[in-house]
Every structure is written in C-alpha cells, then in structure tokens.
Design a protein around this motif. Structure first.
Motif, short mmCIF file in Angstrom:
data_model
loop_
_atom_site.label_atom_id
_atom_site.label_comp_id
_atom_site.label_asym_id
_atom_site.label_seq_id
_atom_site.Cartn_x
_atom_site.Cartn_y
_atom_site.Cartn_z
N GLU A 34 -3.84 0.28 5.09
CA GLU A 34 -3.63 1.73 5.04
C GLU A 34 -2.72 2.08 3.88
O GLU A 34 -1.75 1.38 3.59
CB GLU A 34 -3.01 2.22 6.36
CG GLU A 34 -3.97 2.20 7.54
CD GLU A 34 -3.37 2.91 8.74
OE1 GLU A 34 -2.46 3.75 8.56
OE2 GLU A 34 -3.82 2.60 9.85
N SER A 36 0.15 3.94 1.88
CA SER A 36 1.42 4.62 2.18
C SER A 36 1.22 6.10 1.87
O SER A 36 0.28 6.49 1.16
CB SER A 36 2.54 4.05 1.31
OG SER A 36 2.29 4.33 -0.06
N ALA A 37 2.12 6.92 2.37
CA ALA A 37 2.03 8.36 2.10
C ALA A 37 2.09 8.62 0.60
O ALA A 37 1.39 9.50 0.08
CB ALA A 37 3.16 9.10 2.82
N GLU A 38 2.89 7.82 -0.11
CA GLU A 38 3.02 8.00 -1.55
C GLU A 38 1.72 7.72 -2.28
O GLU A 38 1.26 8.52 -3.11
CB GLU A 38 4.13 7.09 -2.11
CG GLU A 38 4.31 7.22 -3.61
CD GLU A 38 5.31 6.22 -4.18
OE1 GLU A 38 5.51 6.24 -5.41
OE2 GLU A 38 5.88 5.43 -3.41
N LYS A 40 -1.31 7.64 -1.00
CA LYS A 40 -2.33 8.60 -0.57
C LYS A 40 -2.19 9.90 -1.33
O LYS A 40 -3.18 10.47 -1.82
CB LYS A 40 -2.22 8.83 0.94
CG LYS A 40 -3.45 9.49 1.54
CD LYS A 40 -3.41 9.42 3.06
CE LYS A 40 -4.71 9.95 3.65
NZ LYS A 40 -4.72 9.82 5.12
N ASN A 41 -0.97 10.37 -1.49
CA ASN A 41 -0.73 11.62 -2.21
C ASN A 41 -1.06 11.49 -3.69
O ASN A 41 -1.64 12.40 -4.30
CB ASN A 41 0.73 12.06 -2.03
CG ASN A 41 1.00 12.61 -0.65
OD1 ASN A 41 0.10 13.13 0.01
ND2 ASN A 41 2.25 12.50 -0.20
N GLU A 183 -7.50 16.93 9.88
CA GLU A 183 -6.12 16.95 9.39
C GLU A 183 -5.46 18.31 9.63
O GLU A 183 -4.26 18.38 9.90
CB GLU A 183 -6.10 16.59 7.90
CG GLU A 183 -6.37 15.11 7.64
CD GLU A 183 -6.61 14.80 6.18
OE1 GLU A 183 -6.55 15.74 5.35
OE2 GLU A 183 -6.88 13.63 5.86
N SER A 188 -5.76 12.37 11.64
CA SER A 188 -6.22 11.82 10.37
C SER A 188 -7.75 11.82 10.27
O SER A 188 -8.32 11.86 9.18
CB SER A 188 -5.68 10.40 10.18
OG SER A 188 -6.07 9.56 11.26
#
Length: 363
Positions: A34, A36-38, A40-41, A183, A188
């Motif tokens: 998966e 990370s939020a970083e 993905k952004n 979302e 998700s």
C-alpha cells in the motif's frame, strides 16, 4: 505494476518456460504494498507538477520501486534474471503522440543490480498506436483457454480473438470512478458494491453517459485519467442528485458497456463465423475476469445478468496479480527479442517489441 486506482504497488515473482511451443508460468511469490499517504498524494497530483517536479518524481519513484523490489527479493530468497516495471501512468494522450509512466528504469537497475525493462508504452505510441492495452499478448499466449479476458481495474479492458487476430481495447472507467464516490463517503473503495446497491439508477444520467463519443468509436481505443476528468466526470457533476444514485448509475453504465461490447459482436469468442450476437451461445463461451473489480460482487452480478457468457473468477492470486505477471512476461519477450506488442490491438503501424532495457551496472 501500479494501476490508475492507486491501490498500491504490485510485486510478483514469476517463472516462465516454454514447452511444446506453448508458454507456461508459475507464480513463486506476490505482494501488494500500500502506498503511504505521501506517495499516494504525489502520484495523484503529479499531472499538475512543474517539469522540474515531474523529473524529480520520476527519479525518486524509480528509486522507491527499486528499493521495494530489492526488499521483496531479499525476503523471498528468489534471485530474478530480469525485472519488468510498468511504472505509474501520469499522462496518456496517444492522440497527441505521447504517454508517460513515472519510475526511472535506470534507478531500478542500479538499486537492484538487475537488468530492468521499463517504459513499455512509448515506442508503440511513436508507431502511431495507442500504447495500450498491452496485456492482450499475455492473454493470447498464457490464457488462451478463455474466449474473453476482462480486466476490471481503474478501467475495464477486454481481449479476444476475432478474424484470426487478437483484438483488445478499453471499454469504460471502473474503479477510478467507483473509488472516487467511495472516498467521498469515507471509504477507500466500495467493498462488494455495498454503497452502490443502496442507490437508484437515474435513467437520464445513464443515457447521457452511454452517449459519450468514446463508446461509438471503433477499436483500437484506450482511456486515461484525463478523459475521466475532462469528459466523464463533468456529465456526473451536471446532475444534482445524491452521490449514491450517481454511483448506482455508474455501476449500471459499466455493466451495460461490458455486456454491450460482447453482444454487439465486437467479441466472437475466437470461434468460426462470429459476428452479430457474439454474446449468445447459452453460456458456452467463457470470460476470465481479473483486477480489483472481480471482488466487487455487485458489479459481477450486474455484468453476469446482462450477458450469456460465463464469467470465470480465478484464484485470488490471478485476480490480483495477472496484470503484473503479464508485464513480467512482456519483459521476457523483450529480453528474447520477440514481439510483445500487437498492431491489431494498439493500431500501430506494425507489431513490435516494446520496452527499454536498462542493464545492471556492477558497482
């Protein structure tokens, strides 16, 4: 492999061998990491980056791919001869002559010390092709027992034999839109289609979606994130109805487009004398369904209810990693100097062997 729905990085270790003129494979290990939020952004917002930021992303994401692959190799104890990397699509505009997948092959080869094949799509676009879909070569050589191969990822795409040629194209958006609405409600993704089941089909919205020009174009054709943002979503945004009804209508749209593709005779199941009514036959024809959408029971029910073709849902390993293992296979074919991209699928001037080889450097 990283898909447009940004659900993670797929890593698969797979062995290939040829026996009696037929290719075979065995998955040794597989894992989804998966983001990370970083990450993905960054990947999600990359189309808005400056040129400098995009080059930096390309390099750093390639280093990330190499690092995660190296960890995977160490943990599994498998020593690969070759790495194939699709990367992550940032731009796909073949009508303008370009496509771009982030993830530097140089970085992967240097970090892992293993020869890497990457950038699979660009040369086909240069030859006048769509640069997509590329998976049909694997459908043809590895999954020939099925009349149709349907992938339900960010987009739905299908592959089949017709007139002695392999035909394939993108059908419509799937998870890239379904995930958007999930979302908005704090999820998700729409697990088993539970959110979609609660809504009602808006017939006028459904009609407008089905009238979009793309659906009336003949193959070869492919879709990208840009088309969803500039063409598909504005239609949905024009309707002041609950999001759950928009979601339900999109489900109906997806099922109708997939069933219509088969029913219009665009797929003939590889049999003699195809043509109109390709979806008929009392369920004799079989369609392999893979990609994240294969787990969406509501979507599968809708598709199954609109076509006579028998839907085959394989083991989870194939559902999750079929696309990644086929890109590994494309890398093998490239390494052997063999054709791995079909003009009958992409519309290019000729068949070709796509991908760029990045040779390992002993440090």
């Amino acid at each position: 492999m990283s898909g447009t729905s940004l659900d993670g990085l797929d890593l698969v270790a797979v062995g290939f061998w040829k026996m009696d003129e037929k290719w075979h494979f065995h998955i040794e290990a597989a894992k989804t990491i998966e983001y990370s939020a970083e990450w993905k952004n960054r990947l999600k917002n990359a189309p808005e980056f400056s040129g400098l930021e995009l080059i930096q992303l390309h390099t750093e994401y390639g280093r990330f791919l190499g690092t995660e692959t190296k960890k995977f190799i160490k943990k599994t104890g498998i020593k690969p001869e070759l790495i194939s990397s699709h990367g992550h699509t940032i731009f796909h505009q073949p009508e303008k002559g370009f496509t771009f997948q982030a993830g530097s092959g140089f970085e992967i080869a240097v970090v892992t010390g293993i020869t890497t094949v990457a950038d699979f799509r660009s040369s086909d676009v240069s030859l006048g092709g769509q640069g997509a879909p590329l998976v049909p070569v694997g459908d043809w050589l590895l999954f020939s027992e099925y009349e149709y191969c349907l992938n339900l990822g960010g987009f739905a795409n299908i592959s089949f034999e017709k007139g002695g040629k392999r035909i394939a194209f993108d059908i419509c958006p799937v998870n890239i839109v379904l995930n958007h609405f999930a979302e908005k409600q704090g999820f998700s993704f729409d697990k088993n289609g539970e959110l979609g089941r609660k809504g009602k089909v808006n017939t006028e919205l459904l009609r407008k979606l089905n009238q979009l020009d793309f659906y009336h174009n003949s193959p070869p054709k492919s879709l990208g994130r840009e088309w969803v943002e500039q063409v598909f979503m504005p239609v949905l945004n024009d309707f002041e109805i609950p999001d759950v009804d928009k979601l339900r209508t999109v489900y109906e749209h997806i099922a109708k487009q997939i069933a219509g593709t088969i029913g219009r005779g665009e797929g003939t199941g590889g049999g003699e004398g195809g043509g109109e009514g390709g979806g008929e036959g009392g369920g004799e024809e079989k369609m392999l369904v893979t990609g994240g959408g294969a787990f969406n029971t509501f979507l599968i029910e809708l598709i199954s209810g609109k076509t006579a073709v028998e839907l085959i849902i394989p083991a989870n390993e194939i559902i999750n990693f079929k696309e990644a293992l086929i890109f590994a296979f494309l890398g093998v074919l490239k390494y052997r100097g063999e054709i791995n991209c079909l003009a009958s699928v992409t519309g290019a001037k000729c068949d070709s062997s796509v991908g760029i080889m990045y040779f390992s450097i002993n440090i």
